[in-house]
Scaffold this active site. Sequence first.
Site, PDB file in Angstrom:
ATOM      1  N   VAL A  85       1.049   2.653   8.023  1.00 33.30           N
ATOM      2  CA  VAL A  85       2.367   2.678   8.665  1.00 33.30           C
ATOM      3  C   VAL A  85       3.379   3.101   7.597  1.00 33.30           C
ATOM      4  CG1 VAL A  85       4.112   1.361   9.918  1.00 33.30           C
ATOM      5  CG2 VAL A  85       1.684   0.814  10.241  1.00 33.30           C
ATOM      6  N   HIS A  94       6.689  -1.736   3.997  1.00 32.41           N
ATOM      7  CA  HIS A  94       6.475  -3.154   4.333  1.00 32.41           C
ATOM      8  C   HIS A  94       5.682  -3.792   3.217  1.00 32.41           C
ATOM      9  CE1 HIS A  94       3.191  -0.711   5.883  1.00 32.41           C
ATOM     10  NE2 HIS A  94       2.393  -1.734   5.600  1.00 32.41           N
ATOM     11  N   HIS A 131       2.945  -6.753   2.272  1.00 32.56           N
ATOM     12  CA  HIS A 131       1.966  -7.728   2.750  1.00 32.56           C
ATOM     13  C   HIS A 131       2.108  -8.987   1.897  1.00 32.56           C
ATOM     14  CE1 HIS A 131      -0.639  -4.796   5.025  1.00 32.56           C
ATOM     15  NE2 HIS A 131      -0.074  -3.950   4.185  1.00 32.56           N
ATOM     16  N   ASN A 164       0.867  -1.173   0.000  1.00 34.42           N
ATOM     17  CA  ASN A 164       0.000   0.000   0.000  1.00 34.42           C
ATOM     18  C   ASN A 164       0.906   1.226   0.000  1.00 34.42           C
ATOM     19  OD1 ASN A 164      -2.372  -1.538   0.138  1.00 34.42           O
ATOM     20  ND2 ASN A 164      -2.219  -1.707   2.351  1.00 34.42           N
TER      21      ASN A 164
HETATM   22  P1  5GP Z   1      -0.620  -0.691   5.849  1.00 34.72           P
HETATM   23  O1  5GP Z   1      -2.054  -0.364   6.189  1.00 34.72           O
HETATM   24  O2  5GP Z   1       0.294   0.465   6.256  1.00 34.72           O
HETATM   25  O3  5GP Z   1      -0.389  -1.167   4.457  1.00 34.72           O
HETATM   26  O4  5GP Z   1      -0.237  -1.938   6.747  1.00 34.72           O
HETATM   27  C1  5GP Z   1       0.030  -1.866   8.106  1.00 34.72           C
HETATM   28  C2  5GP Z   1      -0.320  -3.214   8.659  1.00 34.72           C
HETATM   29  O5  5GP Z   1       0.275  -3.336   9.922  1.00 34.72           O
HETATM   30  C3  5GP Z   1      -1.833  -3.426   8.845  1.00 34.72           C
HETATM   31  O6  5GP Z   1      -2.265  -4.503   8.036  1.00 34.72           O
HETATM   32  C4  5GP Z   1      -1.968  -3.694  10.335  1.00 34.72           C
HETATM   33  O7  5GP Z   1      -2.926  -4.701  10.626  1.00 34.72           O
HETATM   34  C5  5GP Z   1      -0.572  -4.108  10.744  1.00 34.72           C
HETATM   35  N1  5GP Z   1      -0.264  -3.763  12.116  1.00 34.72           N
HETATM   36  C6  5GP Z   1      -0.456  -2.547  12.729  1.00 34.72           C
HETATM   37  N2  5GP Z   1      -0.048  -2.593  14.009  1.00 34.72           N
HETATM   38  C7  5GP Z   1       0.433  -3.853  14.198  1.00 34.72           C
HETATM   39  C8  5GP Z   1       1.011  -4.496  15.358  1.00 34.72           C
HETATM   40  O8  5GP Z   1       1.164  -3.935  16.432  1.00 34.72           O
HETATM   41  N3  5GP Z   1       1.397  -5.795  15.189  1.00 34.72           N
HETATM   42  C9  5GP Z   1       1.263  -6.458  13.987  1.00 34.72           C
HETATM   43  N4  5GP Z   1       1.674  -7.745  13.934  1.00 34.72           N
HETATM   44  N5  5GP Z   1       0.716  -5.877  12.901  1.00 34.72           N
HETATM   45  C10 5GP Z   1       0.312  -4.583  13.010  1.00 34.72           C
END
Ligand code: 5GP
Length: 115
Positions: A96, A100, A102, A87
């Site tokens: 975040v 990263h 997925h 993303n």
């Molecule tokens: P984004 O939305 O930025 O693409 O992905 C961030 C991901 O980090 C989300 O899918 C969310 O569920 C995951 N995430 C956020 N906080 C934590 C955490 O404290 N631990 C873990 N294992 N995943 C997290």
Amino acid sequence: MSEPSVFTRILQGEIPAEILAETERVFVIRDIAPQAPVHLLVIPKTPEYRDVVSLAAHAPDLLAEMVEVAGKAAAEHADGDFRLVFNSGAGAGQTVFHVHAHVLAGDLSEGSVGA
Ligand code: 5GP
């Protein structure tokens, strides 16, 4: 200086998460809110790249290492087939801003499973 990202805090042991695999530069955890039967996150240890565009421009070797680690994790935790999602930007669902990937695997046949 900005606050450490949630992933840096996990790496430093401030937030609990099982590190499933790691190399010198990359680590793998389970997503806390899985969107697929297997939903892993492949994360560079450095927080310096906010998204995959920045990562590809400045450290393509690190991006390649993330893809390699994603493939190995998908083979270990599923049947080896996987979807890789970055993303990029809040409008695309990024929450975040520490790059990263997925890794979505398992049975993805129910349509448009994304992250
Ligand atoms: P984004 O939305 O930025 O693409 O992905 C961030 C991901 O980090 C989300 O899918 C969310 O569920 C995951 N995430 C956020 N906080 C934590 C955490 O404290 N631990 C873990 N294992 N995943 C997290």
